[in-house]
Scaffold this motif. Structure first.
Motif, PDB file in Angstrom:
ATOM      1  N   ALA A   6       9.682  31.697  -3.192  1.00  0.00           N
ATOM      2  CA  ALA A   6      10.853  32.516  -3.525  1.00  0.00           C
ATOM      3  C   ALA A   6      12.150  31.767  -3.264  1.00  0.00           C
ATOM      4  O   ALA A   6      13.129  31.910  -4.014  1.00  0.00           O
ATOM      5  CB  ALA A   6      10.815  33.818  -2.731  1.00  0.00           C
ATOM      6  N   LEU A   7      12.196  30.965  -2.212  1.00  0.00           N
ATOM      7  CA  LEU A   7      13.395  30.170  -1.928  1.00  0.00           C
ATOM      8  C   LEU A   7      13.571  29.075  -2.972  1.00  0.00           C
ATOM      9  O   LEU A   7      14.703  28.699  -3.306  1.00  0.00           O
ATOM     10  CB  LEU A   7      13.300  29.574  -0.528  1.00  0.00           C
ATOM     11  N   ALA A   8      12.457  28.572  -3.505  1.00  0.00           N
ATOM     12  CA  ALA A   8      12.535  27.539  -4.541  1.00  0.00           C
ATOM     13  C   ALA A   8      13.106  28.086  -5.842  1.00  0.00           C
ATOM     14  O   ALA A   8      13.822  27.380  -6.557  1.00  0.00           O
ATOM     15  CB  ALA A   8      11.157  26.925  -4.779  1.00  0.00           C
ATOM     16  N   VAL A   9      12.790  29.331  -6.192  1.00  0.00           N
ATOM     17  CA  VAL A   9      13.278  29.904  -7.460  1.00  0.00           C
ATOM     18  C   VAL A   9      14.544  30.730  -7.264  1.00  0.00           C
ATOM     19  O   VAL A   9      15.182  31.137  -8.240  1.00  0.00           O
ATOM     20  CB  VAL A   9      12.183  30.754  -8.144  1.00  0.00           C
ATOM     21  N   THR A  28      15.205  27.244 -10.427  1.00  0.00           N
ATOM     22  CA  THR A  28      15.909  28.498 -10.194  1.00  0.00           C
ATOM     23  C   THR A  28      15.686  29.464 -11.361  1.00  0.00           C
ATOM     24  O   THR A  28      15.817  29.081 -12.523  1.00  0.00           O
ATOM     25  CB  THR A  28      17.417  28.230 -10.018  1.00  0.00           C
ATOM     26  N   GLY A  29      15.334  30.688 -11.033  1.00  0.00           N
ATOM     27  CA  GLY A  29      15.156  31.716 -12.049  1.00  0.00           C
ATOM     28  C   GLY A  29      13.733  31.891 -12.541  1.00  0.00           C
ATOM     29  O   GLY A  29      13.465  32.803 -13.329  1.00  0.00           O
ATOM     30  N   ASP A  30      12.792  31.062 -12.085  1.00  0.00           N
ATOM     31  CA  ASP A  30      11.414  31.133 -12.567  1.00  0.00           C
ATOM     32  C   ASP A  30      10.702  32.401 -12.098  1.00  0.00           C
ATOM     33  O   ASP A  30      11.057  33.007 -11.073  1.00  0.00           O
ATOM     34  CB  ASP A  30      10.618  29.914 -12.108  1.00  0.00           C
ATOM     35  N   PHE A  31       9.636  32.745 -12.828  1.00  0.00           N
ATOM     36  CA  PHE A  31       8.773  33.892 -12.525  1.00  0.00           C
ATOM     37  C   PHE A  31       7.451  33.346 -11.987  1.00  0.00           C
ATOM     38  O   PHE A  31       6.793  32.521 -12.627  1.00  0.00           O
ATOM     39  CB  PHE A  31       8.538  34.710 -13.795  1.00  0.00           C
ATOM     40  N   VAL A  32       7.062  33.807 -10.797  1.00  0.00           N
ATOM     41  CA  VAL A  32       5.926  33.242 -10.070  1.00  0.00           C
ATOM     42  C   VAL A  32       5.021  34.368  -9.581  1.00  0.00           C
ATOM     43  O   VAL A  32       5.492  35.477  -9.299  1.00  0.00           O
ATOM     44  CB  VAL A  32       6.437  32.407  -8.865  1.00  0.00           C
ATOM     45  N   GLU A  73       3.258  20.763   1.641  1.00  0.00           N
ATOM     46  CA  GLU A  73       4.441  20.074   2.128  1.00  0.00           C
ATOM     47  C   GLU A  73       4.941  19.103   1.063  1.00  0.00           C
ATOM     48  O   GLU A  73       4.187  18.654   0.202  1.00  0.00           O
ATOM     49  CB  GLU A  73       4.120  19.308   3.413  1.00  0.00           C
ATOM     50  N   GLU A  74       6.202  18.746   1.154  1.00  0.00           N
ATOM     51  CA  GLU A  74       6.857  17.902   0.149  1.00  0.00           C
ATOM     52  C   GLU A  74       6.126  16.583  -0.077  1.00  0.00           C
ATOM     53  O   GLU A  74       6.011  16.115  -1.213  1.00  0.00           O
ATOM     54  CB  GLU A  74       8.290  17.638   0.588  1.00  0.00           C
ATOM     55  N   ASP A  75       5.617  15.979   0.984  1.00  0.00           N
ATOM     56  CA  ASP A  75       4.973  14.672   0.869  1.00  0.00           C
ATOM     57  C   ASP A  75       3.448  14.759   0.840  1.00  0.00           C
ATOM     58  O   ASP A  75       2.752  13.763   1.053  1.00  0.00           O
ATOM     59  CB  ASP A  75       5.408  13.760   2.014  1.00  0.00           C
ATOM     60  N   VAL A  86       9.598  24.303   0.869  1.00  0.00           N
ATOM     61  CA  VAL A  86      10.413  24.714  -0.284  1.00  0.00           C
ATOM     62  C   VAL A  86      10.470  23.573  -1.303  1.00  0.00           C
ATOM     63  O   VAL A  86      10.308  23.796  -2.517  1.00  0.00           O
ATOM     64  CB  VAL A  86      11.829  25.120   0.163  1.00  0.00           C
ATOM     65  N   ASN A  87      10.673  22.362  -0.823  1.00  0.00           N
ATOM     66  CA  ASN A  87      10.761  21.204  -1.725  1.00  0.00           C
ATOM     67  C   ASN A  87       9.437  20.921  -2.424  1.00  0.00           C
ATOM     68  O   ASN A  87       9.425  20.372  -3.538  1.00  0.00           O
ATOM     69  CB  ASN A  87      11.231  19.975  -0.951  1.00  0.00           C
ATOM     70  N   PHE A  88       8.321  21.258  -1.789  1.00  0.00           N
ATOM     71  CA  PHE A  88       7.029  21.127  -2.463  1.00  0.00           C
ATOM     72  C   PHE A  88       7.037  21.942  -3.757  1.00  0.00           C
ATOM     73  O   PHE A  88       6.648  21.439  -4.819  1.00  0.00           O
ATOM     74  CB  PHE A  88       5.904  21.604  -1.545  1.00  0.00           C
ATOM     75  N   TYR A  89       7.476  23.172  -3.689  1.00  0.00           N
ATOM     76  CA  TYR A  89       7.500  24.026  -4.878  1.00  0.00           C
ATOM     77  C   TYR A  89       8.598  23.628  -5.858  1.00  0.00           C
ATOM     78  O   TYR A  89       8.461  23.836  -7.073  1.00  0.00           O
ATOM     79  CB  TYR A  89       7.660  25.496  -4.474  1.00  0.00           C
ATOM     80  N   ARG A  90       9.668  23.054  -5.357  1.00  0.00           N
ATOM     81  CA  ARG A  90      10.755  22.622  -6.238  1.00  0.00           C
ATOM     82  C   ARG A  90      10.338  21.498  -7.182  1.00  0.00           C
ATOM     83  O   ARG A  90      11.007  21.224  -8.169  1.00  0.00           O
ATOM     84  CB  ARG A  90      11.956  22.166  -5.402  1.00  0.00           C
TER      85      ARG A  90
END
Length: 269
Positions: free
Chosen positions: A84-87, A65-69, A242-244, A56-60
């Motif tokens: 979806a959890l990121a937005v 929040t609220g983005d269209f993907v 992944e985030e890293d 999730v943090n990778f996409y963040r």
């Protein structure tokens, strides 16, 4: 040794003989988000999958929040759900996959997490032209596949619907003011899809995630690099979702030959 041989034989059979495999759902707790329900496919050829805060943090890093993907080639939703959890539930993720065997699981992962996400599963292939297409796989159990005509000898009994993404967005989502991310995983058909959405790239400048498929020729790799670069993007190899995960710049088209099969993330300048 016995278990190893049993698993190997099970995979051997799955590659050559069709079976309608079931699924299993687990509850995963993600810090700061809560409990999610994640359904996996019990196809023995399917790699083990899970959902984590790191994904999730990778996409963040490039979504809010609220983005269209848009997720093209969503499979069971293992990349879709972290997006979806990121937005958040205020955002929207269109998840396309024409494979009926994975789509039913994608649908479950969308439906059972609607309290914290907004995934719209769509059983279509993204194609240059609208129409009905043959879908094929190199495996009888259809763990992979596509409509490119180069995906293997095992074909679905029915054709799948292909839609042009530009037309689909402009007719079904005319109110969209920004597309933040488009991910493409189409088993070597990525360049055709990316070229077919030229106007979307010009209009919205979304972050792009796609594959450099293992079977692409040197010319295909150069064409892919040139097309994305000319659209005003900086191209990078990414090691994971992944985030890293390491992100390595690809400065020249010749560097597209440095690896056989790899994922690319491209950012608009």
């Amino acid at each position: 040794m016995f278990n190893y041989l049993k698993k190997k034989y099970t995979k051997f059979v799955a590659k050559r003989k069709f079976s309608d495999y079931g699924d299993a759902t687990s509850v995963i707790s993600i810090q700061g988000i809560g409990n999610i329900n994640f359904t996996c496919w019990l196809n023995p050829l399917e790699q083990e999958k899970t959902i984590s805060l790191s994904q999730v943090n990778f996409y963040r890093k490039f979504l809010k929040t609220g983005d269209f993907v848009i997720d093209i080639g969503a499979h069971i939703g293992d990349t879709t759900l972290p997006m979806a959890l990121a937005v958040g539930a205020q955002g929207t993720v269109l998840a396309f996959d024409p494979n009926p065997h994975v789509f039913k699981i994608l649908q479950k992962n969308a439906d059972q997490n609607r309290h914290i996400s907004n995934i719209i599963p769509l059983p279509y292939a993204i194609a240059v032209e609208e129409g009905e297409y043959s879908y094929a796989s190199s495996e009888a159990s259809f763990n992979n596949g596509g409509i490119s005509g180069k995906n293997g000898k095992f074909g679905l009994g029915e054709k799948v619907k292909g839609v042009n993404l530009q037309n689909f967005i402009h007719t079904q989502y005319p109110e969209v003011s920004k597309i933040s991310l488009i991910k493409v995983d189409a088993e070597g058909y990525d360049i055709q899809i990316l070229k077919s959405i030229s106007k979307l790239l010009d209009q919205y400048k979304p972050t792009l995630i796609f594959e450099c498929f293992k079977d692409l020729s040197e010319q295909d790799r150069h064409d892919l690099f040139n097309y994305i670069s000319q659209k005003g993007y900086k191209i990078n190899k990414m090691d994971d979702f992944e985030e890293d995960a390491a992100i390595t710049p690809i400065p020249q088209k010749q560097n597209m030959l440095d690896w056989k099969h790899f994922d690319i993330i491209a950012f608009a300048e």
